[in-house]
Design an enzyme around this catalytic site. Structure first.
Site, mmCIF file in Angstrom:
data_model
loop_
_atom_site.group_PDB
_atom_site.id
_atom_site.type_symbol
_atom_site.label_atom_id
_atom_site.label_comp_id
_atom_site.label_asym_id
_atom_site.label_seq_id
_atom_site.Cartn_x
_atom_site.Cartn_y
_atom_site.Cartn_z
ATOM 1 N N GLU A 47 57.397 -7.927 9.836
ATOM 2 C CA GLU A 47 57.421 -6.461 9.670
ATOM 3 C C GLU A 47 57.016 -5.787 10.985
ATOM 4 O OE1 GLU A 47 53.929 -5.064 7.522
ATOM 5 O OE2 GLU A 47 55.030 -3.345 6.706
ATOM 6 N N ASN A 107 60.066 2.287 7.023
ATOM 7 C CA ASN A 107 59.626 0.973 7.474
ATOM 8 C C ASN A 107 60.754 0.017 7.058
ATOM 9 O OD1 ASN A 107 58.336 -1.459 7.932
ATOM 10 N ND2 ASN A 107 56.399 -0.827 7.021
ATOM 11 N N LYS A 124 61.463 -0.371 3.217
ATOM 12 C CA LYS A 124 60.303 -0.769 2.396
ATOM 13 C C LYS A 124 60.058 0.223 1.259
ATOM 14 C CE LYS A 124 55.425 -2.144 3.137
ATOM 15 N NZ LYS A 124 54.410 -2.308 4.198
ATOM 16 N N GLU A 143 50.322 4.040 6.072
ATOM 17 C CA GLU A 143 51.775 3.931 5.836
ATOM 18 C C GLU A 143 52.310 5.130 5.057
ATOM 19 O OE1 GLU A 143 53.842 0.244 5.216
ATOM 20 O OE2 GLU A 143 51.943 -0.815 5.265
ATOM 21 N N CYS A 169 56.315 -6.887 3.469
ATOM 22 C CA CYS A 169 54.859 -6.946 3.299
ATOM 23 C C CYS A 169 54.377 -6.631 1.890
ATOM 24 C CB CYS A 169 54.170 -6.069 4.332
ATOM 25 S SG CYS A 169 52.413 -6.505 4.439
ATOM 26 N N ASN A 194 52.333 -7.565 7.884
ATOM 27 C CA ASN A 194 51.140 -7.357 8.725
ATOM 28 C C ASN A 194 50.013 -7.149 7.737
ATOM 29 O OD1 ASN A 194 51.779 -6.232 11.873
ATOM 30 N ND2 ASN A 194 53.470 -6.015 10.439
HETATM 31 N N1 CDT Z 1 51.716 -3.921 5.828
HETATM 32 C C1 CDT Z 1 51.304 -3.999 4.548
HETATM 33 O O1 CDT Z 1 52.009 -3.618 3.635
HETATM 34 N N2 CDT Z 1 50.064 -4.506 4.349
HETATM 35 C C2 CDT Z 1 49.453 -4.527 3.059
HETATM 36 C C3 CDT Z 1 47.994 -4.281 3.190
HETATM 37 C C4 CDT Z 1 47.496 -3.571 2.021
HETATM 38 S S1 CDT Z 1 45.850 -3.034 2.235
HETATM 39 C C5 CDT Z 1 46.027 -1.317 2.239
HETATM 40 C C6 CDT Z 1 49.667 -5.831 2.301
HETATM 41 O O2 CDT Z 1 49.936 -5.773 1.106
HETATM 42 O O3 CDT Z 1 49.538 -6.909 2.883
#
Ligand code: CDT
Length: 313
Positions: A47, A107, A124, A143, A169, A194
């Site tokens: 991502e 995204n 996304k 985000e 993600c 990420n």
């Molecule tokens: N990039 C991404 O979607 N990361 C999320 C972190 C969530 S914590 C607010 C994940 O689900 O890994």
């Protein structure tokens, strides 16, 4: 024609704010060349592969964040990646921040065939985090400030002699993501992520807990839909903020067939037999034979939790 698809999950180590796109693209090209030398046909990057994970940074004026978005794909910085992929005959997928000509922010990730043509784009759907600065958090996850939710659902494409879909993600934690693709017969889901090593709130959740939930989500999605899942991390410490690794490939029975154990640039390569998806799709998860959609209304009619439906009779 063979139904073996040799994939390279191309994990990227940290990308700092000061790192420019050209330097990241050079790293991606180096991984692609190594992947080709090791027999891969399809390379998958994480991502927001071209930049630091910028949603951790608060910009009062959202326009300031446009520096991290791509207005063209390929653009001047990414053209060498496409040129190399075409020269090597390598298919690829990677995530990036998309700014459309109409000024919309997504995204996104793309599927690129071996001729360098973009044949699919995903935006996304499940955006985690918050839209305003939250001073109670150890780190921001903005985000919801910088992106709008994807507007294309979860399409599956005919790709590399199989059926391939994308997710990004946080999408990997939602069973609906995989099931909507499963209902299109998906045989491989490619997804980049990420994921911060801590969640910003909890003082008790450990890294082991977070990796457990990552694996659990990916493995369950693979098993429940009898599909390969290739999950690729951006990892390591970006400007002091740690992201976990855990790049892995799950087979259609949900088993992990390979996993990286570091947080640097690196490859996880596996020859995936797309025909291995048949067994689960024809037995336990033969949807046409066993699903009971008359009982699934709440899945699309309710968003949050509502009143219980139990009766006394
Ligand atoms: N990039 C991404 O979607 N990361 C999320 C972190 C969530 S914590 C607010 C994940 O689900 O890994």
């Amino acid at each position: 024609m063979s139904r073996l698809l040799t994939v390279a999950a191309a994990q990227l180590g940290p990308i700092h704010r000061a790192d420019d796109r050209a330097s990241v693209v050079r790293r991606m090209i180096a991984l692609m060349q190594q992947a080709k030398a090791r027999g891969a046909d399809f390379v998958i990057y994480p991502e927001l592969a071209l930049t630091t994970f910028f949603p951790r940074w608060y910009c009062e004026d959202r326009v300031e964040a446009d520096q991290w978005f791509e207005t063209a794909m390929p653009g001047p910085d990414t053209q060498p990646l496409f040129d190399t992929a075409r020269a090597l005959g390598m298919a690829m997928s990677f995530g990036y921040a998309e700014l459309t000509p109409e000024g919309r922010h997504f995204n996104s990730s793309i599927l690129v065939d071996r001729t360098g043509e973009i044949i699919g784009k995903y935006r996304k759907v499940h955006l985690p985090g918050h839209a305003e600065r939250d001073p109670t958090r150890a780190h921001q996850h903005l985000e919801k400030r910088y992106f709008e939710p994807g507007d294309r659902g979860f399409p599956v494409w005919r790709f590399e002699n199989g059926l391939v879909g994308m997710a990004i993600c946080n999408d990997r934690r939602w069973p609906e993501t995989y099931r909507v693709m499963g209902l299109q017969g998906v045989e491989m889901v490619v997804l980049g992520y990420n994921t911060p090593t801590t969640n910003g709130h909890s003082k008790t959740e450990t890294l082991a807990d977070r990796l457990f939930h990552h694996r659990l989500s990916v493995q369950a999605g693979a098993y429940h839909n009898s599909t390969w899942v290739v999950a690729v991390a951006k990892a390591g410490v970006e400007d002091g903020f740690p992201l976990f690794g855990g790049t892995l490939i799950a087979d259609p029975s949900g088993k992990i067939v390979g996993e990286l154990d570091h947080e640097e640039d690196g490859l996880l390569i596996h020859a995936c037999d797309l025909d291995a998806t048949r067994f689960g799709k024809e037995t336990m998860f033969n949807f046409a034979a066993h699903r009971r959609v008359e009982h699934y209304d709440l899945i699309t009619s309710r968003i949050g939790v509502g009143a219980p439906l139990g009766t006394t009779d």
